[in-house]
Design a protein around this motif. Structure first.
Motif, short mmCIF file in Angstrom:
data_model
loop_
_atom_site.label_atom_id
_atom_site.label_comp_id
_atom_site.label_asym_id
_atom_site.label_seq_id
_atom_site.Cartn_x
_atom_site.Cartn_y
_atom_site.Cartn_z
N GLY A 114 -10.29 8.75 -6.14
CA GLY A 114 -8.96 9.29 -6.46
C GLY A 114 -8.01 8.16 -6.79
N LYS A 115 -6.90 8.10 -6.10
CA LYS A 115 -5.84 7.14 -6.40
C LYS A 115 -6.23 5.72 -5.98
N THR A 116 -5.87 4.74 -6.83
CA THR A 116 -6.04 3.32 -6.50
C THR A 116 -4.72 2.78 -5.96
N LYS A 117 -4.79 1.96 -4.92
CA LYS A 117 -3.58 1.42 -4.31
C LYS A 117 -3.81 -0.04 -3.92
N GLU A 118 -2.76 -0.85 -4.05
CA GLU A 118 -2.83 -2.26 -3.68
C GLU A 118 -1.90 -2.49 -2.50
N VAL A 119 -2.42 -3.13 -1.46
CA VAL A 119 -1.66 -3.34 -0.23
C VAL A 119 -1.64 -4.83 0.08
N THR A 120 -0.47 -5.36 0.37
CA THR A 120 -0.34 -6.75 0.82
C THR A 120 -0.23 -6.76 2.34
N VAL A 121 -1.14 -7.47 2.96
CA VAL A 121 -1.23 -7.48 4.43
C VAL A 121 -1.01 -8.90 4.93
N ALA A 151 -3.58 -3.51 10.66
CA ALA A 151 -3.79 -2.53 9.60
C ALA A 151 -2.99 -1.25 9.83
N SER A 152 -2.77 -0.90 11.09
CA SER A 152 -2.07 0.36 11.39
C SER A 152 -0.61 0.33 10.95
N LYS A 153 -0.08 -0.87 10.69
CA LYS A 153 1.30 -0.98 10.21
C LYS A 153 1.42 -0.60 8.74
N HIS A 154 0.29 -0.46 8.09
CA HIS A 154 0.26 -0.12 6.66
C HIS A 154 -0.32 1.28 6.52
N LYS A 155 0.55 2.26 6.35
CA LYS A 155 0.11 3.66 6.31
C LYS A 155 -0.76 3.95 5.09
N GLU A 156 -0.74 3.05 4.11
CA GLU A 156 -1.58 3.26 2.93
C GLU A 156 -3.07 3.07 3.25
N HIS A 164 -12.12 -2.04 -2.54
CA HIS A 164 -12.57 -2.42 -3.88
C HIS A 164 -12.53 -3.92 -4.10
N SER A 165 -11.46 -4.57 -3.63
CA SER A 165 -11.36 -6.03 -3.80
C SER A 165 -10.44 -6.62 -2.75
N ILE A 166 -10.64 -7.90 -2.48
CA ILE A 166 -9.79 -8.66 -1.55
C ILE A 166 -9.37 -9.93 -2.26
N ASN A 167 -8.07 -10.10 -2.43
CA ASN A 167 -7.52 -11.26 -3.14
C ASN A 167 -8.18 -11.45 -4.51
N PHE A 192 -2.62 -11.47 2.31
CA PHE A 192 -3.71 -11.23 1.37
C PHE A 192 -3.53 -9.84 0.76
N LYS A 193 -4.11 -9.68 -0.43
CA LYS A 193 -4.01 -8.41 -1.14
C LYS A 193 -5.36 -7.69 -1.12
N VAL A 194 -5.32 -6.43 -0.77
CA VAL A 194 -6.53 -5.62 -0.79
C VAL A 194 -6.30 -4.41 -1.68
N VAL A 195 -7.23 -4.19 -2.59
CA VAL A 195 -7.18 -3.00 -3.47
C VAL A 195 -8.10 -1.95 -2.88
N LEU A 196 -7.53 -0.77 -2.65
CA LEU A 196 -8.26 0.34 -2.05
C LEU A 196 -8.32 1.51 -3.03
N ILE A 197 -9.39 2.27 -2.96
CA ILE A 197 -9.49 3.51 -3.75
C ILE A 197 -9.71 4.64 -2.77
N GLU A 198 -8.79 5.58 -2.73
CA GLU A 198 -8.91 6.69 -1.78
C GLU A 198 -9.67 7.85 -2.42
N PRO A 199 -10.31 8.67 -1.62
CA PRO A 199 -11.04 9.82 -2.17
C PRO A 199 -10.09 10.88 -2.72
N ARG A 200 -10.54 11.56 -3.74
CA ARG A 200 -9.75 12.65 -4.33
C ARG A 200 -9.60 13.77 -3.30
N LYS A 201 -8.44 14.41 -3.26
CA LYS A 201 -8.13 15.28 -2.13
C LYS A 201 -7.76 16.71 -2.48
#
Length: 340
Positions: A114-121, A151-156, A164-167, A192-201
């Motif tokens: 589903g949606k792709t999202k980038e999170v800075t942790v 990780a729990s501080k980042h609701k994404e 999908h990727s790290i940095n 660091f930046k992590v790119v996540l892909i969530e499942p379609r919902k």
């Protein structure tokens, strides 16, 4: 009309000669069981896209990679878009993630990207607080997010997300322990930046199973064998029809999975099942057990972690001793080897 197999023709002759109907049905069923033991790919399982689609059947697969390829074909989606599968639950419930064993009446739900999202942790602590698993086909997934963690501080960041990727470094094709190693190697205090892909919902197309799908001889056979045998899949090996997991198998697999999470930050029921199988073959001596694990998995996170090896041996021995009716596991030789 296709010609019946010789065994069934003989059975039919016996029926005409007055063999009891119930005995005849048992003979036919025994023949079916014999055939599927020879070729587990004859079995078919019901399958549906988790976000909604008609039900269909999947068959002709002998390992996890082939299963994903077949799922892409029968559901008309790209195999690379499949993130993971859950058993008997269309929700993103990582406790229902498909493992190395499928029971004959299991229903497979397929979750696609589903949606792709980038999170800075900011890695403010040594561990960011996620448990990682993988789908057995090249995608590492967030299994759970620990409360009060980085990780729990980042609701994404949510269970079911594909890492999908790290940095900027692609994690596609990496196993869960390899992704855990990358995260662990990041210095404390850095962003660091992590790119996540969530499942379609979307769930708007879900319909009752009984109203969907086509019944086939293979799917009927799967339900005939329900509760008696399971289909055992190996990541790089062939499928095998095995007895249903015993109480020892179920408890031991869960305890091993818990130890993998505690020591390595990963969960993998398929790997846990394989470790239990090794123990059944090598329960006489810890050295043999440890050496077999190192040979089987070739995973330095396991083979170099003496505390984990000792904990696995001790916990499995404790479970074995707690079951006084359990036969000597070292005598069981019906568990095939697997190489991860």
């Amino acid at each position: 009309m296709p010609k019946l197999p010789k065994k069934l023709r003989n059975l039919f002759k016996k029926k005409k000669k007055g063999v009891d109907a119930a005995d005849y049905e048992q003979m036919v069923e025994r023949h079916q069981v014999e055939e599927v033991l020879k070729d587990p790919t004859k079995l078919a399982f019901r399958v549906q896209l988790a976000h909604g689609s008609p039900t269909t059947n999947v068959s002709n697969f002998a390992n996890i990679a082939q299963l994903y390829d077949r799922l892409g074909t029968v559901l008309n989606v790209s195999e690379s878009s499949i993130l993971f599968c859950t058993i008997n639950n269309y929700a993103v419930d990582m406790e229902c993630l498909i493992g190395g064993t499928i029971n004959m009446d299991d229903f497979i739900y397929v979750h696609i990207a589903g949606k792709t999202k980038e999170v800075t942790v900011n890695k403010s602590e040594a561990a960011i607080g996620i448990t990682i698993t993988d789908n057995g086909n090249g995608k590492a997934l967030v299994k759970r997010v620990k409360p009060e963690s980085v990780a729990s501080k980042h609701k994404e960041i949510m269970p079911g997300d594909h890492i999908h990727s790290i940095n900027g470094e692609s994690m596609v094709g990496s196993r869960h322990y390899e992704v855990a190693k990358v995260l662990k190697s990041l210095p404390v205090g850095v962003n660091f930046k992590v790119v996540l892909i969530e499942p379609r919902k979307e769930f708007d197309q879900i319909a009752p199973r009984s109203q969907l799908g086509k019944t086939t001889a293979a799917s009927n056979l799967a339900r005939t064998l329900s509760g008696r045998v399971s289909l055992r899949l190996r990541r790089d090996g062939n499928a095998a029809v095995t007895d249903m997991p015993s109480d020892f198998d179920l408890r031991a697999t869960k305890e091993v999975d818990d130890l993998l999470e505690n020591y390595l930050g990963i969960r993998d029921s398929e790997m846990a099942t394989s470790i239990v199988e090794v123990y059944k073959e090598k329960s006489s001596h810890m050295a043999d057990f440890a050496e077999s694990l190192k040979t089987k998995f070739l995973v330095d996170l396991i083979s170099e972690n003496e505390k984990l090896l000792y904990s696995l041996w001790s916990k499995l021995g404790e479970i074995k001793r707690s079951n006084p009716t359990l036969a000597d596991l070292s005598q069981k030789q019906n568990f095939e080897d697997e190489s991860d």
